[in-house]
Motif scaffolding. Structure first.
Motif, PDB file in Angstrom:
ATOM      1  N   UNK A   1      17.578-107.812  68.716  1.00 51.78           N
ATOM      2  CA  UNK A   1      16.260-107.891  68.082  1.00 51.78           C
ATOM      3  C   UNK A   1      16.159-106.952  66.874  1.00 51.78           C
ATOM      4  N   UNK A   2      16.709-105.736  67.027  1.00 49.92           N
ATOM      5  CA  UNK A   2      16.634-104.781  65.926  1.00 49.92           C
ATOM      6  C   UNK A   2      17.372-105.301  64.686  1.00 49.92           C
ATOM      7  N   UNK A   3      18.564-105.810  64.902  1.00 52.11           N
ATOM      8  CA  UNK A   3      19.356-106.306  63.775  1.00 52.11           C
ATOM      9  C   UNK A   3      18.677-107.518  63.136  1.00 52.11           C
ATOM     10  N   UNK A   4      18.121-108.392  63.958  1.00 53.19           N
ATOM     11  CA  UNK A   4      17.463-109.579  63.424  1.00 53.19           C
ATOM     12  C   UNK A   4      16.207-109.207  62.642  1.00 53.19           C
ATOM     13  N   UNK A   5      15.461-108.208  63.111  1.00 49.17           N
ATOM     14  CA  UNK A   5      14.265-107.799  62.370  1.00 49.17           C
ATOM     15  C   UNK A   5      14.635-107.277  60.992  1.00 49.17           C
ATOM     16  N   UNK A   6      15.629-106.391  60.923  1.00 47.42           N
ATOM     17  CA  UNK A   6      16.000-105.841  59.619  1.00 47.42           C
ATOM     18  C   UNK A   6      16.625-106.903  58.721  1.00 47.42           C
ATOM     19  N   UNK A   7      17.272-107.881  59.319  1.00 44.63           N
ATOM     20  CA  UNK A   7      17.783-109.005  58.537  1.00 44.63           C
ATOM     21  C   UNK A   7      16.634-109.759  57.870  1.00 44.63           C
ATOM     22  N   UNK A   8      15.482-109.829  58.538  1.00 45.53           N
ATOM     23  CA  UNK A   8      14.297-110.476  57.960  1.00 45.53           C
ATOM     24  C   UNK A   8      13.573-109.555  56.990  1.00 45.53           C
ATOM     25  N   UNK A   9      13.488-108.288  57.326  1.00 46.62           N
ATOM     26  CA  UNK A   9      12.648-107.358  56.573  1.00 46.62           C
ATOM     27  C   UNK A   9      13.255-106.950  55.228  1.00 46.62           C
ATOM     28  N   UNK A  10      14.520-106.556  55.236  1.00 41.32           N
ATOM     29  CA  UNK A  10      15.090-105.966  54.025  1.00 41.32           C
ATOM     30  C   UNK A  10      15.205-106.940  52.852  1.00 41.32           C
ATOM     31  N   UNK A  11      15.600-108.200  53.043  1.00 42.07           N
ATOM     32  CA  UNK A  11      15.587-109.106  51.889  1.00 42.07           C
ATOM     33  C   UNK A  11      14.193-109.300  51.300  1.00 42.07           C
ATOM     34  N   UNK A  12      13.160-109.197  52.131  1.00 39.70           N
ATOM     35  CA  UNK A  12      11.790-109.330  51.640  1.00 39.70           C
ATOM     36  C   UNK A  12      11.365-108.109  50.834  1.00 39.70           C
ATOM     37  N   UNK A  13      11.536-106.910  51.404  1.00 41.79           N
ATOM     38  CA  UNK A  13      10.985-105.715  50.760  1.00 41.79           C
ATOM     39  C   UNK A  13      11.829-105.231  49.591  1.00 41.79           C
ATOM     40  N   UNK A  14      13.138-105.553  49.585  1.00 40.57           N
ATOM     41  CA  UNK A  14      13.947-105.130  48.442  1.00 40.57           C
ATOM     42  C   UNK A  14      13.647-105.962  47.200  1.00 40.57           C
ATOM     43  N   UNK A  15      13.047-107.134  47.367  1.00 40.57           N
ATOM     44  CA  UNK A  15      12.671-107.947  46.202  1.00 40.57           C
ATOM     45  C   UNK A  15      11.671-107.188  45.314  1.00 40.57           C
ATOM     46  N   UNK A  16      10.506-106.776  45.822  1.00 39.81           N
ATOM     47  CA  UNK A  16       9.581-106.044  44.948  1.00 39.81           C
ATOM     48  C   UNK A  16      10.106-104.672  44.548  1.00 39.81           C
ATOM     49  N   UNK A  17      10.929-104.060  45.394  1.00 41.77           N
ATOM     50  CA  UNK A  17      11.472-102.757  45.032  1.00 41.77           C
ATOM     51  C   UNK A  17      12.410-102.881  43.831  1.00 41.77           C
ATOM     52  N   UNK A  18      13.200-103.950  43.787  1.00 48.43           N
ATOM     53  CA  UNK A  18      14.055-104.190  42.622  1.00 48.43           C
ATOM     54  C   UNK A  18      13.202-104.523  41.400  1.00 48.43           C
ATOM     55  N   UNK A  19      12.174-105.333  41.583  1.00 52.41           N
ATOM     56  CA  UNK A  19      11.274-105.648  40.474  1.00 52.41           C
ATOM     57  C   UNK A  19      10.650-104.398  39.870  1.00 52.41           C
ATOM     58  N   UNK A  20      10.398-103.397  40.705  1.00 50.34           N
ATOM     59  CA  UNK A  20       9.760-102.173  40.223  1.00 50.34           C
ATOM     60  C   UNK A  20      10.650-101.403  39.256  1.00 50.34           C
ATOM     61  N   UNK A  21      11.952-101.684  39.248  1.00 51.06           N
ATOM     62  CA  UNK A  21      12.857-101.017  38.317  1.00 51.06           C
ATOM     63  C   UNK A  21      12.800-101.637  36.923  1.00 51.06           C
TER      64      UNK A  21
END
Length: 315
Positions: free
Chosen positions: A91-111
């Motif tokens: 469950x932990x690995x699957x959650x981060x697999x869902x979470x990180x591609x989502x949140x890194x999108x706006x974080x990259x945009x912020x650069x």
């Protein structure tokens, strides 16, 4: 950043987390999740300025994407439960697999220079670090190579090597972002020296790469209603300072509501000028070449009594 960069970043992260358990499907899952925040461009907008300022708002907010990651996690968990008879990923690995591609999108945009509302709905300025050009092959290529190699070799005897290449791509692209921050800091020091040598005060400075490379940088310096452009060559010792230019606010007899939104979104890096009988607002942060700019909006039309506010039009 451009869509290709976001897709390969999401795919690379998802594969780094779950490829061993889920195989090539992680590349697809990561690509889809990394694309979702930009679907806000499909939503209707009342005018051109609203479309400009509301892009990268709620769909790029960490306060929205973290809860949404739980929804994606639950959906994938249910899908895998129906498809497989035993647990194939924690469950932990699957959650981060869902979470990180989502949140890194706006974080990259912020650069980039555009501006990303990472903390919507809080009334803070959009974040625009501006240390990387919006389309930069040097950032994207390591991720793309890693994803392509993993897709082609992730299910054969080379899968271990393919995962390592994907990891290397992530490390190189992340290092490239850090290099951009370092060089931006060096450029700021150079700009400060130029301003001191010319006895120019400043209210605020915006520094960003002029092209998709780290050699040429540009700075916009605003001071009490005027601005200067400073062009810096990292590999040379010279820096070019433009003449003093007026921001154009003195010609206003009205204050269009759209101008307030633009001023907030751009941190005040807006120039006003009359062009063919129209009051045109230009975002000074994003150039498309030596002279032109990516975002210009007509906000009012000239009449005998002064300016008449119109529905904003992107030029």
């Amino acid at each position: 950043m451009d869509s290709v960069s976001q897709i390969v970043l999401g795919s690379s992260i998802a594969a780094a987390i779950g490829h061993k358990q889920l195989g090539r499907s992680t590349l697809v899952i990561g690509a889809v999740l990394a694309t979702l925040p930009d679907l806000d461009v499909l939503l209707p907008a009342t005018d051109a300025v609203t479309r400009f300022t509301e892009h990268r708002s709620f769909s790029h907010s960490l306060f929205v994407l973290f809860p949404f990651a739980f929804i994606c996690f639950a959906f994938l968990k249910l899908s895998f439960k129906r498809k497989f008879t035993k647990v194939i990923i924690s469950n932990q690995r699957l959650f981060w697999l869902c979470c990180l591609p989502l949140v890194t999108h706006p974080m990259l945009d912020a650069f980039t220079s555009y501006g990303t509302q990472l903390f919507w709905p809080l009334a803070s300025h959009p974040i625009s670090i501006a240390s990387i050009f919006a389309v930069d092959p040097l950032y994207t290529l390591p991720l793309l190579i890693g994803c392509v190699y993993l897709w082609r070799n992730g299910d054969n005897e080379k899968k271990g090597k393919a995962r390592r290449i994907n990891h290397i791509g992530l490390i190189l692209s992340s290092g490239y972002l850090l290099l951009g921050l370092f060089l931006q800091n060096q450029v700021q020091k150079r700009v400060e020296i130029v301003l001191q040598e010319n006895n120019i005060a400043k209210d605020k400075i915006f520094i960003s790469p002029l092209y998709p490379n780290f050699n040429w940088w540009g700075a916009i310096v605003i001071d009490n209603g005027v601005y200067y452009n400073v062009k810096v060559n990292i590999l040379a010792s010279d820096s070019a300072l433009s003449i003093k230019q007026d921001l154009g606010y003195g010609q206003l007899n009205v204050y269009p509501p759209a101008l307030k939104s633009l001023d907030w979104f751009t941190h005040g890096f807006i120039r006003l000028e009359e062009v063919e009988g129209q009051l045109v607002a230009t975002d000074l942060r994003m150039k498309t070449g030596q002279l032109d700019y990516a975002f210009k909006f007509a906000l009012a039309e000239k009449e005998s009594e002064g300016w008449k506010v119109i529905s904003p039009i992107r030029l």
